[in-house]
Scaffold this active site. Sequence first.
Site, PDB file in Angstrom:
ATOM      1  N   CYS A   2       0.811  -1.218   0.000  1.00  0.00           N
ATOM      2  CA  CYS A   2       0.000   0.000   0.000  1.00  0.00           C
ATOM      3  C   CYS A   2       0.843   1.267   0.000  1.00  0.00           C
ATOM      4  O   CYS A   2       1.919   1.313   0.595  1.00  0.00           O
ATOM      5  CB  CYS A   2      -0.877   0.028   1.245  1.00  0.00           C
ATOM      6  N   ARG A  27       5.642  -0.392  -5.754  1.00  0.00           N
ATOM      7  CA  ARG A  27       5.540  -1.129  -4.497  1.00  0.00           C
ATOM      8  C   ARG A  27       4.582  -2.313  -4.591  1.00  0.00           C
ATOM      9  O   ARG A  27       4.606  -3.195  -3.743  1.00  0.00           O
ATOM     10  CB  ARG A  27       5.045  -0.186  -3.392  1.00  0.00           C
ATOM     11  N   TRP A  73      -3.020  -2.787  -1.463  1.00  0.00           N
ATOM     12  CA  TRP A  73      -2.646  -4.185  -1.673  1.00  0.00           C
ATOM     13  C   TRP A  73      -3.486  -4.982  -0.683  1.00  0.00           C
ATOM     14  O   TRP A  73      -3.337  -4.848   0.523  1.00  0.00           O
ATOM     15  CB  TRP A  73      -1.148  -4.353  -1.403  1.00  0.00           C
ATOM     16  N   ASN A  98      -2.317   2.548   5.643  1.00  0.00           N
ATOM     17  CA  ASN A  98      -1.389   1.429   5.431  1.00  0.00           C
ATOM     18  C   ASN A  98      -1.260   0.700   6.752  1.00  0.00           C
ATOM     19  O   ASN A  98      -1.173   1.348   7.803  1.00  0.00           O
ATOM     20  CB  ASN A  98       0.012   1.925   5.032  1.00  0.00           C
ATOM     21  N   GLY A  99      -1.190  -0.634   6.692  1.00  0.00           N
ATOM     22  CA  GLY A  99      -1.023  -1.394   7.927  1.00  0.00           C
ATOM     23  C   GLY A  99      -2.245  -2.253   8.188  1.00  0.00           C
ATOM     24  O   GLY A  99      -3.103  -2.413   7.314  1.00  0.00           O
ATOM     25  N   GLU A 484      17.293 -18.832  -5.025  1.00  0.00           N
ATOM     26  CA  GLU A 484      17.010 -17.490  -5.533  1.00  0.00           C
ATOM     27  C   GLU A 484      16.573 -17.579  -7.007  1.00  0.00           C
ATOM     28  O   GLU A 484      15.656 -16.874  -7.432  1.00  0.00           O
ATOM     29  CB  GLU A 484      18.246 -16.598  -5.358  1.00  0.00           C
ATOM     30  N   LYS A 488      12.970 -16.316  -8.446  1.00  0.00           N
ATOM     31  CA  LYS A 488      12.813 -15.368  -9.561  1.00  0.00           C
ATOM     32  C   LYS A 488      11.820 -15.925 -10.581  1.00  0.00           C
ATOM     33  O   LYS A 488      10.925 -15.226 -11.052  1.00  0.00           O
ATOM     34  CB  LYS A 488      14.146 -15.097 -10.290  1.00  0.00           C
ATOM     35  N   GLU A 491       8.204 -15.941  -9.224  1.00  0.00           N
ATOM     36  CA  GLU A 491       7.669 -14.590  -9.022  1.00  0.00           C
ATOM     37  C   GLU A 491       7.162 -13.969 -10.322  1.00  0.00           C
ATOM     38  O   GLU A 491       6.093 -13.391 -10.366  1.00  0.00           O
ATOM     39  CB  GLU A 491       8.780 -13.652  -8.491  1.00  0.00           C
ATOM     40  N   HIS A 507      16.119 -38.142  -2.350  1.00  0.00           N
ATOM     41  CA  HIS A 507      15.216 -38.214  -1.195  1.00  0.00           C
ATOM     42  C   HIS A 507      13.848 -37.634  -1.516  1.00  0.00           C
ATOM     43  O   HIS A 507      13.126 -37.217  -0.612  1.00  0.00           O
ATOM     44  CB  HIS A 507      15.852 -37.497   0.001  1.00  0.00           C
ATOM     45  N   LYS A 606       6.581  -4.860  -3.670  1.00  0.00           N
ATOM     46  CA  LYS A 606       8.024  -4.604  -3.550  1.00  0.00           C
ATOM     47  C   LYS A 606       8.423  -4.427  -2.094  1.00  0.00           C
ATOM     48  O   LYS A 606       9.484  -4.862  -1.681  1.00  0.00           O
ATOM     49  CB  LYS A 606       8.351  -3.321  -4.341  1.00  0.00           C
TER      50      LYS A 606
END
Length: 611
Positions: A2, A27, A73, A98-99, A484, A488, A491, A507, A606
């Site tokens: 947000c 964001r 968001w 926000n929050g 990582e 990527k 995402e 395994h 973000k």
Amino acid sequence: MCGIVGAIAQRNITPVLIDGLKRLEYRGYDSAGIAVVDAEQALDLRRSVGRVASLEQICDGVEGHLGVAHTRWATHGRPAEHNAHPHTSSFQVAVVHNGIIENHHELREAQKQQGFVFSSETDTEVIVHQIDWHMQQGKNLLAAVQATVGELKGAYGLGVVSKQETDVLIAARSGSPLLVGLGENENFIASDMSALIPVAKKYMVLEDGDIARVTTDKVEIFDANGQAVQRDIRISTLSDDEIELGGYAHYMKKEIHEQTRAITETLEGRLGADSVLELPFGDEARDIFDAAKQIKIIACGTSFYAASVARYWFEEFGIRCDVEIASEYRYRKHVVDPGTLFVTISQSGETLDTMAALDMAKGLGYTNTLCICNVAESSLVRASDLTIFTHAGREIGVASTKAFTTQLVVLLMLAICLRRRRVGDGQTIDDMEREIVQELRSLPQQIENVLDLENDIIAMAKHFTHKHHALFLGRGAHFPIAMEGALKLKEISYIHAEAYAAGELKHGPLALIDEDMPVVAVAPNNELLEKLKSNLEEVRARGGKLFVFADQHSGLTSDEEAMVLEVAPVNNYIAPILYVVPLQLLSYHVALNKGTDIDKPRNLAKSVTVE
Ligand code: G6P
């Protein structure tokens, strides 16, 4: 996540609010809205799902000198127009938030009894009704907000306007970043200074508990006890240059290519002829490093994977290192050994779980706190004893790239500083340090060489476009690099990707191998190469397709079942920083083929400022 923008001026502020929202788009958000007090002293509210550009289309004719705006968001209530902010209470008061408000159920029930009607499923709506209620009891807007925040449990950054007080903008903060931007006879509020680049250079950061009463020519700040307080005026260094695409199709592509410059700048002034210098890390650095007998690193997402790579370096250098995800760390008990340095890693410096972990750590007896961060004006930096900045420059793509590689560079420098104390007197430079320093210097050029593989990676990416799953393998410090790489890919291309330490194949994941499961591996020429090759043979023997980034001298070559791209030989310590780059490019080109929203992948943000 947000974003908040608010403005009070003598001119029409609608374009400022819309421009500010566009600047916060990076964001991550799913809906946006604006509330402006118009010439008739009425609240003009416009909200829409999707991009700020859609909101802009419905803002024709919205004019006024006072207003608040928001990118949302979704947390409580799905992305929908009625859940988008601002929220109003019968068009008397408008709030952006926000929050997360944790006691919203109780407040909602009480407010229903008082006759308030709810038009959203959000936790935020209780805030606006509560302010309205206090105003109905005779309080002015400031006093009503002060009374309301005293009744809230949770985290908030708030922007509030009322049609009854058309010359006041109120901002309040607790646990969610908020600042006041100072203009000439106009003032602003924002959750992130980048929203205000064209309108304000000077700004003040609100502290937790602060409430600001903002008019065109005055900013008054009151702390949690209602006492008037002064906050430092800072000068923003942000500029529009950093947010230009510069000919690239996406910020992610630009940021991948910027890694040579970002690493050069991160190293700048921190390397001597053959050593890592400590002075540039700050006056306190030497004492903090001296006191660090072992370290604990806390982070989220990509920053966590940077920490996970660094653990191999620290322990190789004889320094005990534990690494943990912030959201797990903060909810369990801890045994803290004396002399433990508490390190947080965060690109944004605003990730709520990382902040909360640091808050918690402060009461647990760690010797010092150090943060590795990319944003000078962030909450994490302010709360830490020492910060080592990654000079990556602004990162806009949600999928982190240059922040990750610069974090690794900083972590390697930190590991070297601590190693010097472990293997010597803390001052003497040995051959190993000399070698790593020379390799760090040549890293930007080595990355440039890997970026030259892009055409081959484009050819490789075509094999992934119609796949639904992918497996990433690595060993040692390259296991987190594989993680990582998988992060990527998932995402930005929405392909399910998982990473495994290659030795774990038998395994479980070997059961998944068939021609529809591409297997990506990183194969630098280190002591684990032969082990990794055996693991790749296990994949090949089961009909799996291999996509390998391998050292030129690895002996791995392309054939019907394997596509091998060669990487020039590189020092073992530096190798993880180099090998992640082709994985970034691979994800980028797969996503490009799939036509996803690369810089703003669905559902992601973000800067994750809620829990
Ligand atoms: C979000 C971002 C990731 C980032 C993570 C941690 O999930 O999308 O790119 O790695 O937050 O963020 P931080 O700013 O603390 O590094």
